[in-house]
Design a protein around this motif. Structure first.
Motif, PDB file in Angstrom:
ATOM      1  N   ARG A   4       5.132   3.229   6.318  1.00 15.10           N
ATOM      2  CA  ARG A   4       5.037   3.913   5.023  1.00 15.10           C
ATOM      3  C   ARG A   4       5.723   5.280   5.053  1.00 15.10           C
ATOM      4  NH1 ARG A   4       1.368   7.523   2.407  1.00 15.10           N
ATOM      5  NH2 ARG A   4       0.806   6.897   0.278  1.00 15.10           N
TER       6      ARG A   4
ATOM      7  N   PRO B 130       4.402  -2.525   0.438  1.00 12.51           N
ATOM      8  CA  PRO B 130       2.985  -2.716   0.757  1.00 12.51           C
ATOM      9  C   PRO B 130       2.594  -4.193   0.815  1.00 12.51           C
ATOM     10  CG  PRO B 130       3.219  -2.155  -1.540  1.00 12.51           C
ATOM     11  CD  PRO B 130       4.610  -2.149  -0.953  1.00 12.51           C
TER      12      PRO B 130
ATOM     13  N   PRO C 238      -2.914   4.384   2.184  1.00 13.69           N
ATOM     14  CA  PRO C 238      -2.799   5.843   2.064  1.00 13.69           C
ATOM     15  C   PRO C 238      -3.887   6.602   2.797  1.00 13.69           C
ATOM     16  CG  PRO C 238      -3.425   4.849  -0.047  1.00 13.69           C
ATOM     17  CD  PRO C 238      -3.056   3.727   0.873  1.00 13.69           C
ATOM     18  N   GLY C 239      -5.052   6.000   3.006  1.00 14.37           N
ATOM     19  CA  GLY C 239      -6.127   6.690   3.720  1.00 14.37           C
ATOM     20  C   GLY C 239      -5.890   6.767   5.217  1.00 14.37           C
TER      21      GLY C 239
ATOM     22  N   ASN D  99      -5.915   6.894  -5.660  1.00 14.29           N
ATOM     23  CA  ASN D  99      -6.600   5.717  -5.120  1.00 14.29           C
ATOM     24  C   ASN D  99      -8.010   6.128  -4.683  1.00 14.29           C
ATOM     25  OD1 ASN D  99      -7.510   3.545  -3.575  1.00 14.29           O
ATOM     26  ND2 ASN D  99      -5.472   3.108  -2.736  1.00 14.29           N
TER      27      ASN D  99
ATOM     28  N   SER E  72     -10.103   4.131  -3.253  1.00 16.05           N
ATOM     29  CA  SER E  72     -10.475   3.277  -2.126  1.00 16.05           C
ATOM     30  C   SER E  72      -9.295   3.249  -1.157  1.00 16.05           C
ATOM     31  CB  SER E  72     -10.791   1.877  -2.688  1.00 16.05           C
ATOM     32  OG  SER E  72     -11.306   1.035  -1.700  1.00 16.05           O
ATOM     33  N   PRO E  73      -8.932   4.435  -0.622  1.00 19.97           N
ATOM     34  CA  PRO E  73      -7.635   4.562   0.048  1.00 19.97           C
ATOM     35  C   PRO E  73      -7.577   4.014   1.469  1.00 19.97           C
ATOM     36  CG  PRO E  73      -8.779   6.658   0.129  1.00 19.97           C
ATOM     37  CD  PRO E  73      -9.666   5.716  -0.649  1.00 19.97           C
TER      38      PRO E  73
ATOM     39  N   LEU F   3      -1.508   1.174  -5.546  1.00 23.06           N
ATOM     40  CA  LEU F   3      -2.591   1.541  -4.633  1.00 23.06           C
ATOM     41  C   LEU F   3      -2.044   2.277  -3.414  1.00 23.06           C
ATOM     42  CD1 LEU F   3      -4.668  -1.742  -4.847  1.00 23.06           C
ATOM     43  CD2 LEU F   3      -5.479   0.542  -5.524  1.00 23.06           C
ATOM     44  N   ASN F   4      -0.948   1.768  -2.870  1.00 27.79           N
ATOM     45  CA  ASN F   4      -0.433   2.353  -1.635  1.00 27.79           C
ATOM     46  C   ASN F   4       0.068   3.773  -1.840  1.00 27.79           C
ATOM     47  OD1 ASN F   4       1.868   2.831   0.514  1.00 27.79           O
ATOM     48  ND2 ASN F   4       0.446   1.299   1.353  1.00 27.79           N
ATOM     49  N   LEU F   5       0.667   4.044  -2.981  1.00 29.09           N
ATOM     50  CA  LEU F   5       1.284   5.362  -3.194  1.00 29.09           C
ATOM     51  C   LEU F   5       0.392   6.326  -3.974  1.00 29.09           C
ATOM     52  CD1 LEU F   5       4.991   4.304  -3.791  1.00 29.09           C
ATOM     53  CD2 LEU F   5       3.914   5.097  -1.678  1.00 29.09           C
TER      54      LEU F   5
ATOM     55  N   ASP G   3      -1.697   8.555  -3.530  1.00 25.67           N
ATOM     56  CA  ASP G   3      -2.297   9.533  -2.620  1.00 25.67           C
ATOM     57  C   ASP G   3      -2.416  10.898  -3.286  1.00 25.67           C
ATOM     58  OD1 ASP G   3       0.320  10.289  -2.750  1.00 25.67           O
ATOM     59  OD2 ASP G   3       0.809   9.742  -0.699  1.00 25.67           O
TER      60      ASP G   3
ATOM     61  N   LEU H 149     -10.509   1.376  -9.711  1.00 29.55           N
ATOM     62  CA  LEU H 149      -9.949   1.538  -8.360  1.00 29.55           C
ATOM     63  C   LEU H 149      -9.111   2.803  -8.225  1.00 29.55           C
ATOM     64  CD1 LEU H 149      -9.107  -2.140  -7.357  1.00 29.55           C
ATOM     65  CD2 LEU H 149     -10.598  -0.553  -6.128  1.00 29.55           C
TER      66      LEU H 149
END
Lengths: 428, 428, 428
Positions: free
Chosen positions: A252, A281, A292-293, C349, C351-352, C384-386, C388, C419
């Motif tokens: 990423r 992703p 991202p976490g 997000n 739920s990261p 979701l992935n981005l 942040d 979400l």
């Protein structure tokens, strides 16, 4: 080495794996012939982030018999015939009803597809479309002798301890049944790599993880959240046994050391560059590591990219589709990447004004004129030219567009004759 | 001008040059018919960085006679026949032994290759492979009447003094024997350019250097190390007389003004862009100027790139391979680059709100509608649009992708009619 | 909507527009059937920056008669026959003299070219080359019944007021006579868009301007210089009714939000990406908005790029050349760009750690395995992935290379199920 990996893949292939159950345990048991892989258990019902560990699934048998008693679908012939996580069924039903539970590939009529239904209560069979068309209008005896009940999710973990507590994560998913490239290839390659590395002293520690797709990597992440900061680099391996030009998908972050090393790595005797793709992703468990976490520096390495080859998730992904020679070149490629992680030091040219007279040191032919320069000579010149103290070997490999292994060999020779000094190792 | 350069190249072609010796002195003597080039001498045995000035090499004659007394190889027919820096030999030997000292090109059987052995004690002959195959099993009389003894390395230097002490370095290697493109072309072009510039007042000073490859540029660097900070820009010229699309190789820094100017230069009446290549540490004397201890802003300009054309370092690199018209377009290209160095000022649009009404100033057709816009009109629009005080003409040429010469002409016209002001010259 | 735009374009087509005069007033009068566009007047002789508002031009009739009294050129048949801004003529002349005032296209012999002579005193006729060749050696009666006298330059302006005083500028030039794509298409599309938006509440205010090329946009800029800082984004529309892949030319700044949105927009049911071109100072009125004294964030949107299609500035740019379906896809494309301006928020997000279990929320199929992932699923994963907190939806669209509209729809669904959270709107 390719032969050894292939032989292990052959042993793993027949096992009916799923995200839980006996298949994963049997697979880890075979790996223990090679390395002391630990078997970690996580109980059903435990929350891992947004998910819950599902019940453990056991399959004993599954078939469909026609009214004459002939088995027209039989799990014991191929574990792909049964949709993974199918609930128990023991019923007689007409063809019309049965058909709503059968999955085929009309465009690839001889292949059995691979289907799953992990997080729902469903059942289904998969079969070749050509066989499906032969099913007569009959009444069928449908038997699925499975069970879902509280148990454990299981994954394997093995640590090769190095000098540093910084770790390199090497991951292969363990949840697919009889599919050779996806992912007996990855399981076998990493197991053999771990065994091979036993004799090696390394800077980094290497953590090998064999876990079910998605829920397995999430479970590992949940168990290890407190020390994720030690993960310096990582690689997910899958579909690593076919003959395609390798595909590497960046992490990423997009420019981590493992990403950069992948771009400086070559595959096979023809020294083919990897196809480098930007992060997306969608894929395998790098999705979880790169959420991202966590945002870990983990890439995905494959030969054929998942979803793009006709054999993908079908019965054609069998032991003929993967080859010892391809597993061998993949192994060398992964080893080259590890060598680059372990050997990225920064050289300093001790004779920086003009080129040194390489022929004095036996590093250049004394007869000049009409000839092509060798790659090695070019590598000497690149290392010398860029050894201003600001470039690591990886930087030099990137700028020269020469393989890291070639640059590293040239640097070693120049160090040996005293033309460069080693300013130290770059960890990240 | 192309004709004049070609005529000088023809005079230089027959001379047997090497990295030391009479050939270099004779070459400089001919140049002195055009410009007052100084002849610098550096004694044998002197250290220059990691190198040592070699003994001076003299060649009087060299041949191989068969048992019937016929010369089967004869230096006087072509100076390429003798490997440069061959040690003296005067022996009778069988064919088998002779063969170990003969270099040919089996894939180009009619051409004599060019070979050197500067920094070792060796001898050799070069010949067409077709002739080599005709050598009978005989006893041969081998004569190499040469001498290596302490003397001097010689190079030529000429300064065109400008208003500033900042210098532009123009370099051509002088060490190759009868090879026309490599590098009678570069020697002749720079000599004629220096002569042409005598009449010109320039901002920069221009230092022309004609020195043997590698050891010559190193000797010059060693002699001038204290004032290298005055080198503002530089260009190495070689293989500049054939008809290929020109190749420019960037300096090590990669984005110096000379690198940027090369990308904004065009060649010939068809206004062909140069092929721009990234720096690599293999090539001509830019290797030394761009070594990490100096890192000077010096690029390499060629027509065909060295090593890539079939005539390279063979007897086919003769006076038919270079052409007056190509030398002429190369000259104009170099002159355009110098004009860009000398003429990179920063314009300020004095009418920046909207476009000025160009037709009022005679810079735009009063009849509009269906027509293609001329390049000149486009150049006016680009200069006006980007003349916000932050862009030099070179910046404007880069962003517009128009040749610097076209942008400079448009800017001159706009300055003339008072639409822009000159904010000053950019030296670097 | 395509049909409605086409019908308005058909009404505007026959009018003889120029940079001043009755044609522009008649055009604005028709627009007032749709929206309350204001008619702004600027008197002749007023300075606007480097220009002066010209006299108003009136045309009543124009023709050329041969000696038999037959009209060989007749303005009433096509207003392209008369060069725009031709001065009055009423003379008899031989063919030789007449020819010096006739413009044709020899390579497109059936088409009448479009010519103008705004800022000079000239006259001319345009005709098909095939007709031109038929002109006999005769004496011709040339009548141009026109008039240039002090009056006004006129342009139309309409404001859709939004919540913010920050404005989006939407501009179409109004000065071309019977040319359908250039620019009845742009005038009609923007008028219908303004009418369509009446019902919509927007964040930005939208300023629609219909003004003559160059002098009209300069006049608007001069009248509004004090509040140009409110222009947050802008778009010039022309040639928007043909079927070519759309072309977007970036603003001078090159990376403004409207530039970025254009690259994330798709056209038509096939979702074709726009061809994105770097800014150049040649084109339509974006030249004035993007002059260095204003440097506004305004791009140019077209289907076929001006000057590149054979119908350009000829009688072939007629009502057959533009099509309702293309006007419809262009409308949706512009609307998508406006939706992106209005809807660029930053998701977070919630739920990261790892991916959330999308199937729990009804956002993912519960049956897995052999299947292609849908674009919508991919859009969920990208968002979701981005998400942040550092990426707006536009950032996500850029990195994912997915259309903004797809990303926005996915984000809306994820927001709906909880979400992600909305961290706020990005104005610039």
């Amino acid at each position: 080495m390719g032969q050894a990996i292939y032989m292990l893949a052959c042993r793993l292939f027949p096992i009916c794996r799923s995200i839980t159950g006996k298949g994963v345990r049997d697979t880890i048991r075979i790996m223990r012939d090679y390395i002391d892989v630990e078997c970690r258990e996580v109980p059903s019902g435990i929350r891992v982030f947004d998910w819950t560990i599902p019940d453990e699934w056991t399959v004993r048998d599954a078939y469909v018999k026609d009214s004459s008693g002939r088995k027209v679908i039989d799990f014991s012939a191929s574990n792909l015939h049964l949709m993974s996580y199918s609930i128990p069924v023991r019923r007689v039903m007409p063809l019309a009803e049965l058909k709503t539970h059968i999955y085929t590939l009309p465009a690839q009529p001889d292949l059995i597809p691979y289907k799953t239904a992990y997080y729902t209560d469903a059942w289904g069979f998969c079969m070749a479309h050509r066989e499906f068309l032969k099913l007569r209008d009959d009444v069928y005896d449908v038997v699925i002798d499975t069970e879902k009940r509280p148990g454990h999710l299981v994954y394997g973990e093995y640590l090769h301890a190095g000098a540093s507590k910084k770790e390199v994560l090497l991951y292969a998913h363990i949840c697919h049944p009889s599919l050779a490239n996806d992912n007996c290839s990855g399981l076998a390659l990493l197991t053999c790599l771990a065994a091979y590395m036993k004799a090696a002293s390394t800077h980094y520690s290497y953590r090998f993880i064999f876990a079910p797709g998605t829920i397995g990597s999430l479970a590992w992440l949940a168990n290890n959240e407190h020390r994720l900061s030690d993960i310096a680099h990582g690689l997910v391996l899958s579909c690593i046994g076919d003959g395609a030009v390798p595909n590497y998908k960046r992490s990423r972050r997009g420019n981590t050391m493992i990403d950069r090393i992948a771009a400086c790595t070559r595959c096979g005797d023809e020294s083919i560059p990897l196809t480098i793709k930007d992060f997306s992703p969608y894929g395998y468990d790098e999705r979880q590591f790169c959420s991202p976490g966590f945002d870990l520096p983990v890439g995905l390495l494959q030969r054929s990219a998942f979803g793009t080859f006709p054999e993908y998730h079908t019965s054609a992904d069998n032991l003929d589709f993967i080859r010892p020679e391809h597993l061998g070149t993949s192994f060398r490629m992964v080893k080259d990447m590890i060598d680059a992680l372990e050997g990225n030091w920064t050289p300093l040219n001790l004779s920086p004004k003009g080129e040194p007279q390489l022929s004095k040191y036996g590093l250049f032919s004394v007869i000049g004129g009409h000839k092509t320069n060798s790659d090695r000579t070019l590598a000497y010149l690149w290392v010398l030219n860029l050894s201003d103290g600001h470039n690591s070997l990886l930087d030099i490999s990137e700028r020269s567009k020469m393989p890291f292994s070639e640059i590293a060999a040239a640097a070693a020779a120049l160090l040996e004759v005293g033309l460069i000094a080693n300013l130290g190792f770059t960890e990240q």
